[in-house]
Design a protein around this motif. Structure first.
Motif, mmCIF file in Angstrom:
data_model
loop_
_atom_site.group_PDB
_atom_site.id
_atom_site.type_symbol
_atom_site.label_atom_id
_atom_site.label_comp_id
_atom_site.label_asym_id
_atom_site.label_seq_id
_atom_site.Cartn_x
_atom_site.Cartn_y
_atom_site.Cartn_z
ATOM 1 N N GLU A 25 -4.280 2.274 -39.724
ATOM 2 C CA GLU A 25 -5.349 1.539 -39.048
ATOM 3 C C GLU A 25 -5.433 0.066 -39.476
ATOM 4 O OE1 GLU A 25 -5.635 4.555 -40.234
ATOM 5 O OE2 GLU A 25 -6.054 5.779 -38.448
ATOM 6 N N GLN B 294 -5.114 -3.204 -36.869
ATOM 7 C CA GLN B 294 -6.345 -3.936 -36.567
ATOM 8 C C GLN B 294 -6.035 -5.331 -36.021
ATOM 9 O OE1 GLN B 294 -9.507 -2.463 -37.078
ATOM 10 N NE2 GLN B 294 -10.097 -4.152 -35.739
ATOM 11 N N ARG C 130 -4.940 5.099 -30.792
ATOM 12 C CA ARG C 130 -4.658 4.186 -31.907
ATOM 13 C C ARG C 130 -4.597 2.736 -31.438
ATOM 14 N NH1 ARG C 130 -1.745 8.151 -35.314
ATOM 15 N NH2 ARG C 130 -3.383 8.624 -36.844
ATOM 16 N N PHE D 110 -7.406 -0.049 -31.833
ATOM 17 C CA PHE D 110 -7.593 -0.926 -32.985
ATOM 18 C C PHE D 110 -6.989 -2.314 -32.725
ATOM 19 C CE2 PHE D 110 -7.759 3.293 -34.954
ATOM 20 C CZ PHE D 110 -8.851 3.156 -35.797
#
Length: 366
Positions: free
Chosen positions: A268, A272, A308, A311
Motif C-alpha cells: 500500500e 499511494q 489496489r 491507492f
C-alpha cells in the motif's frame, strides 16, 4: 545528439543524452512502423545474430523483427540444437558467428556476465562487432527498461518523448525484485529521469541488503536511497529511518538529480499516489529456496487488482514486462483493460526501441 556507444550491456552508465537519443530515435521508427511498407534500408547488408541461450518469446521475436524492419540479415541461435551440446564453449560459438560475418550480436543467457565476456572477446580481437545484452541472469535487461521508458514517455508526450517528462513522477515496481533483471535496469533508467521509484515485495523477494547493493553499484552517483517516509508502516525497518545508503564516492555524477529509490515490505505505501505501477513476474524457475507460502497468498498481499489501484492516482497506468501469470501478479480483467493497462503498448514499443538500438549500434547517424 551524439552516440559513441559500441556495446549496450548495462544502463548503469547511460547519460541523459543517450537516453534521449534512444527515445527520439525510437519515436522516428515508431512512425515507420505505421506505414504500409514497414521497412527501411538502414542496415542493409549487415548481419544481426540472436544468440539466445535461454528461452524467450517477446524479446527474441522483437529483436528479429526489428532487424528485418531495418533490412538486416538475421541468424538465430538455439542452444538445445547447437554444438554446445557437443562441448563447444560459448566464446567459440560467438567466434563461429563472427567468422560468418556477423556485425551485431544480441545475447541472452541465464548467467550474469556472459554478454560482457563476449563483448570483451570481440574487443580483444579488435573487430567492430557490437554486443547487446538481451538479459543476463540476475544482472540487467537494458532494452526492456528502455522500451518501458519509451512507453511511459510517449504516453506523456506522443510527439516528443524525453527523459525529463518523468521528473517528479512516482513509479511503483511490485513483485519478484530479487530475481528481476528488468527491475535492476529500470532502477537505473527511471531514477535517472528524476522519478521517485518505490520497490515493493515480500521480505524474501526484497531483502534489505538489496538496497545496500544498489547503492554500492551506484558508487559515484548521488542517491536518496531510503525506507519510505517517516511513519511509513510499510517500509523496510531502518534505524531512525535513515537512508540505507548515500553517495559512496566524492566523484558524484552531476548529470543526474539525486536518485530516489525507496523499499517497502507492504504494497500500500508503494502504491499511494503512484502515477505508474509496474508489476513483475514471479520467477519460480530461479527460486532455489521456498520463498513464498503460496501463490494464492502472494496474490492476496501483492497482486495488482482494481481495488489496489484505488491507492494510486486516478489516471494510473499499469505495466508488466511479460510473460504474465494471470491472476498472480495482476488480475486477468485488469490486464486486459485498456483504461489502465499499457502491456500491449509495451510489446509494440519494443520493436521501435530495438530498431533504434540496432540502428545506433550499427552506425546510424543521429
Amino acid at each position: 545528439m551524439i552516440w559513441n556507444r559500441h556495446h549496450i550491456l548495462s544502463l548503469e552508465d547511460f547519460t541523459p543524452e543517450e537516453y534521449n537519443t534512444v527515445l527520439q530515435t525510437a519515436a522516428s521508427f515508431r512512425e515507420v512502423l505505421t506505414r504500409r511498407t514497414k521497412k527501411v534500408p538502414t542496415l542493409q547488408g549487415q548481419v544481426v545474430t540472436n544468440l539466445f541461450f535461454e528461452s524467450s518469446t517477446r524479446t527474441r521475436s522483437s529483436f528479429e523483427l526489428a532487424a528485418k524492419r531495418l533490412s538486416a540479415d538475421t541468424l538465430n541461435f538455439t542452444a538445445s540444437t547447437s554444438s554446445l551440446t557437443k562441448g563447444e564453449t560459448i566464446l567459440d560459438t560467438a567466434k563461429t558467428y563472427l567468422a560468418m560475418g556477423t556485425d551485431m550480436m544480441v545475447i541472452r543467457h541465464r548467467e550474469a556476465g556472459v554478454p560482457q565476456a563476449i563483448a570483451a572477446e570481440m574487443d580483444r580481437l579488435n573487430v567492430r562487432v557490437g554486443v547487446l545484452n538481451a538479459g543476463d541472469g540476475q544482472h540487467e535487461h537494458p532494452s526492456q527498461a528502455l522500451l518501458d521508458l519509451f512507453t511511459i514517455c510517449t504516453l506523456l508526450d506522443p510527439d516528443r518523448p524525453r527523459l525529463e517528462l518523468l521528473q517528479g513522477k512516482k513509479i511503483a515496481i511490485v513483485g519478484d525484485i530479487l530475481h528481476s533483471r528488468v527491475a535492476r535496469s529500470n532502477i537505473w533508467s527511471l531514477t535517472a529521469s528524476g522519478a521517485e521509484v518505490h520497490l515493493a515485495a515480500p521480505p524474501t523477494l526484497l531483502p534489505q541488503l538489496f538496497g545496500e547493493f544498489v547503492g554500492e553499484q551506484g558508487a559515484g552517483t548521488s542517491w536518496e536511497l531510503g525506507a519510505g517516509r517517516q511513519g511509513d508502516k510499510g517500509a523496510i525497518p531502518v534505524t531512525n529511518h535513515q537512508p540505507l545508503a548515500t553517495s559512496h564516492s566524492p566523484t558524484t555524477n552531476s548529470q543526474f538529480p539525486n536518485r530516489k529509490l525507496f523499499l517497502h515490505w507492504q504494497i500500500e505505501p508503494a502504491l499511494q499516489d503512484a502515477d505508474f505501477v509496474m508489476t513483475l513476474r514471479l520467477q519460480r524457475e530461479r527460486m532455489t529456496q521456498h520463498l513464498l507460502p503460496s501463490i494464492r497468498e502472494y496474490h492476496q498481499l501483492f497482486g495488482i487488482t482494481r481495488d489496489r489501484l484505488q491507492f494510486c492516482k486516478p489516471d494510473v497506468k499499469v505495466l508488466h514486462p511479460g510473460p504474465v501469470n494471470r491472476g498472480v501478479e495482476i488480475s486477468s480483467d485488469l490486464m486486459d483493460d485498456p483504461q489502465f493497462s499499457l502491456i500491449s503498448q509495451q510489446v509494440t514499443s519494443g520493436v521501435a526501441v530495438r530498431m533504434a538500438l540496432l540502428y545506433l549500434m550499427g552506425g546510424g547517424k543521429v
